[in-house]
Design a protein around this motif. Structure first.
Motif, PDB file in Angstrom:
ATOM      1  N   THR A 165     -45.364 -38.625  -8.037  1.00 26.16           N
ATOM      2  CA  THR A 165     -44.971 -37.230  -7.851  1.00 26.16           C
ATOM      3  C   THR A 165     -43.682 -36.956  -8.623  1.00 26.16           C
ATOM      4  O   THR A 165     -42.912 -37.872  -8.935  1.00 26.16           O
ATOM      5  N   LYS A 166     -43.443 -35.693  -8.906  1.00 25.25           N
ATOM      6  CA  LYS A 166     -42.197 -35.287  -9.572  1.00 25.25           C
ATOM      7  C   LYS A 166     -40.992 -35.684  -8.736  1.00 25.25           C
ATOM      8  O   LYS A 166     -39.963 -36.141  -9.262  1.00 25.25           O
ATOM      9  N   ALA A 170     -40.307 -39.170  -9.397  1.00 23.57           N
ATOM     10  CA  ALA A 170     -39.875 -39.397 -10.781  1.00 23.57           C
ATOM     11  C   ALA A 170     -38.399 -39.107 -10.979  1.00 23.57           C
ATOM     12  O   ALA A 170     -37.700 -39.856 -11.671  1.00 23.57           O
ATOM     13  N   ASP A 171     -37.879 -38.017 -10.381  1.00 20.00           N
ATOM     14  CA  ASP A 171     -36.464 -37.706 -10.602  1.00 20.00           C
ATOM     15  C   ASP A 171     -35.541 -38.557  -9.732  1.00 20.00           C
ATOM     16  O   ASP A 171     -34.320 -38.420  -9.774  1.00 20.00           O
ATOM     17  N   SER A 207     -41.121 -22.031  -9.099  1.00 22.50           N
ATOM     18  CA  SER A 207     -41.678 -23.373  -8.934  1.00 22.50           C
ATOM     19  C   SER A 207     -42.671 -23.372  -7.778  1.00 22.50           C
ATOM     20  O   SER A 207     -42.650 -22.481  -6.915  1.00 22.50           O
ATOM     21  N   TRP A 261     -42.701 -37.463 -17.611  1.00 22.45           N
ATOM     22  CA  TRP A 261     -42.517 -38.761 -16.966  1.00 22.45           C
ATOM     23  C   TRP A 261     -43.818 -39.546 -16.799  1.00 22.45           C
ATOM     24  O   TRP A 261     -43.782 -40.754 -16.539  1.00 22.45           O
ATOM     25  N   ARG A 262     -44.956 -38.906 -16.964  1.00 25.92           N
ATOM     26  CA  ARG A 262     -46.245 -39.593 -16.835  1.00 25.92           C
ATOM     27  C   ARG A 262     -46.725 -40.194 -18.163  1.00 25.92           C
ATOM     28  O   ARG A 262     -47.658 -40.999 -18.170  1.00 25.92           O
ATOM     29  N   CYS A 286     -36.308 -42.236 -15.482  1.00 30.26           N
ATOM     30  CA  CYS A 286     -35.263 -41.352 -16.018  1.00 30.26           C
ATOM     31  C   CYS A 286     -34.563 -41.989 -17.215  1.00 30.26           C
ATOM     32  O   CYS A 286     -34.249 -41.309 -18.207  1.00 30.26           O
ATOM     33  N   PHE A 335     -39.580 -32.732 -16.467  1.00 27.86           N
ATOM     34  CA  PHE A 335     -40.252 -32.955 -15.185  1.00 27.86           C
ATOM     35  C   PHE A 335     -41.353 -31.932 -14.947  1.00 27.86           C
ATOM     36  O   PHE A 335     -42.431 -32.258 -14.451  1.00 27.86           O
ATOM     37  N   GLU A 336     -41.084 -30.672 -15.307  1.00 27.86           N
ATOM     38  CA  GLU A 336     -42.095 -29.637 -15.097  1.00 27.86           C
ATOM     39  C   GLU A 336     -43.335 -29.870 -15.950  1.00 27.86           C
ATOM     40  O   GLU A 336     -44.447 -29.523 -15.556  1.00 27.86           O
ATOM     41  N   ASP A 379     -44.444 -32.824 -16.865  1.00 32.30           N
ATOM     42  CA  ASP A 379     -44.954 -34.172 -16.602  1.00 32.30           C
ATOM     43  C   ASP A 379     -44.675 -35.160 -17.729  1.00 32.30           C
ATOM     44  O   ASP A 379     -45.463 -36.078 -17.978  1.00 32.30           O
TER      45      ASP A 379
END
Length: 499
Positions: free
Chosen positions: A357-358, A361-362, A87, A388-389, A368, A383-384, A386
């Motif tokens: 940002t990630k 988001a989490d 990461s 969530w966007r 979520c 999440f990796e 994106d």
């Protein structure tokens, strides 16, 4: 008296005051004014009690459930670390520690081919453990992630060639000290991050492994405790990568504090008492429970989903509702979530409805939940990549409202449950309530689920055979004569694009 004569006489006096004995690992210990109550009259008080607590912990005396819990948290923590290999935060940390601490070859960096100095490994492995937000949680006065002390125990045991039993002792000392501080005082109420509790656990780990005398260990706790204040801003608003390094940096500081104390550097006393009495809200009758018999380790919770611990119930409810509405998410008119006021404050503030940002988001309840409703699950991959966007996620976020759940609060005043109701355009509605999320100490993650979580993260880094070997070594940790047998199995070739 001439200055030269004064310096000569002072040098002789200091030299003759040094304690000449050499304790394990070659350190020369000088007298401690703090820990023995002499010199300037200070009384070590709580710092000395912490030192006595750490020295008193012995593997042979640990209850079976504490040892079993130590194995579970070790396996879970190593899995979380494997999941973050490659990461961006981990790669930056891994490259930077070599410029900062040099190219040491003392301790393993989990999932990477090159070893590092102890401090370097402590830092990178700490970032790895925390990055995914899937490591364990203890709820005292507030949520704490005690597994972040494991990289310190692992690196120092590897450096000294300690046994598996030594590792368990060090883990128990670090966990218990951190959790008992967390029980005694709220850092969050005073504007600090709960991870500050670990500034008391880390030096005890180091001192336990190195076998330093009680006086030096008390000084290490004083130095580390006085420096271990991290502002809660790291978890507020738009959450940056620093979320992953908060405790890792504290751990390096705690190890350094212990090195200083081992050489005779003295530290202050009353660091926790100062916090309790000087910073609002003041706490009367402050005390830390250091009774050996009352172990907290079996009460640690595990995460099923890679989100903040207080979102586990929300996501579990969303995943269940996703199966019930059978893909009709486009017809959702409104989403109402009921949970606890403190949780709402932390994961449903305005910044969490529009994360940038990630890391935000989490920690976002509406984001979520939306992913759980749309995809039936919440995973690291979302999440990796994106997820969530994306527009469909944000569309559901805009339909979400959050309020205190009076019935939840009445039934479980200190719970982390949630109730989610969705209403479709045609008026039909469904409600799902999760009072205790899977992974909670009251509803433990099964062995099968724990193994599956570990192997999902380990296999892409070290392969199936190595992953199974790590599980076997952890299961038999009490039989390991040298922890290096375990750490050798943690090396990997690295990965650039984790799934």
């Amino acid at each position: 008296m001439r200055r030269r004569d004064f310096l000569e006489r002072t040098t002789i006096a200091v030299a003759t005051s040094l304690v000449g004995s050499i304790w394990p690992d070659g350190y020369h210990l000088v007298g401690s004014a703090l820990a023995d109550g002499k010199g300037d009259g200070q009384n070590a008080a709580l710092e000395q009690k912490f030192a006595e607590f750490a020295i008193a912990v012995r593997y042979e005396d640990l209850p079976a459930d504490v040892i079993a819990s130590a194995k579970r948290v070790l396996l879970d923590t190593l899995g979380c670390a494997f999941g973050s290999v490659g990461s961006e935060p981990a790669n930056i940390a891994e490259a930077t520690i070599r410029k900062t601490f040099g190219d040491g070859n003392t301790a393993t960096v989990i999932g990477y081919p090159r070893s590092a100095t102890v401090e370097g490994a402590v830092f990178v492995n700490g970032v790895l453990v925390r990055s995914l937000d899937m490591n364990d949680t203890y709820i005292g006065t507030e949520p704490l992630h005690p597994s972040e002390v494991i990289p310190t125990a692992l690196a120092l045991c590897e450096e000294r060639g300690r046994s598996g039993r030594d590792l368990v002792e060090a883990m128990v000392v670090g966990y218990e000290a951190s959790m008992r501080v967390n029980d005694a005082i709220s850092f969050l109420e005073r504007g600090f991050h709960p991870l500050c509790a670990a500034s008391y656990g880390v030096p005890l780990i180091a001192g336990k492994i190195w076998g330093i005398p009680k006086e030096a260990l008390a000084n290490a706790v004083g130095i580390s405790g006085a420096r271990g204040f991290t502002s809660f801003v790291v978890n507020s608003g738009a959450i940056s990568m620093m979320k992953a390094m908060g405790l890792a940096a504290t751990a390096i500081d705690g190890v350094f504090a212990t090195r200083l104390a081992a050489q005779g550097f003295t530290g202050p006393s009353g660091t926790l008492e100062w916090l309790a009495s000087k910073m609002k809200p003041a706490k009367e009758g402050f005390a830390v429970d250091l009774e050996l018999a009352r172990y907290r380790l079996p009460r640690v919770a595990f995460k099923r989903f890679p989100v903040q611990i207080e979102l586990q119930a929300v996501v579990e409810a969303g995943a269940s509702l996703s199966r019930r509405i059978e893909g009709r998410t486009q017809e959702i008119r409104s989403i109402t979530v009921e949970t606890y006021p403190g949780i709402i404050q932390r994961v449903a503030d305005p910044a969490k409805f529009r994360p940038q940002t990630k890391g935000t988001a989490d920690h976002s309840l509406p984001v979520c939940l939306a992913m759980a409703l749309l995809d039936g699950d919440v995973t690291v991959s979302q999440f990796e990549k994106d997820r969530w966007r994306e527009q469909d996620v944000m569309a559901l976020v805009e339909k979400t409202s959050v309020k205190p759940g009076e019935s939840l609060i009445a039934k479980l005043p200190k719970g982390r449950g949630a109730s989610v109701e969705i209403v479709l355009a045609d008026g039909r509605s469904w409600r799902e309530t999760v009072e205790v999320p899977e992974g909670d100490a009251q509803r433990p993650l099964s062995r099968a689920s724990l193994e599956r979580k570990f192997m999902n993260f380990a296999v892409p880094v070290v392969g199936k055979a190595a992953g199974e070997r790590v599980m076997s070594l952890v299961d038999g940790i009490e039989d390991l004569r040298d922890v290096r047998e375990l750490t050798r199995a943690l090396k990997g070739m690295g990965k650039q694009n984790p799934a």
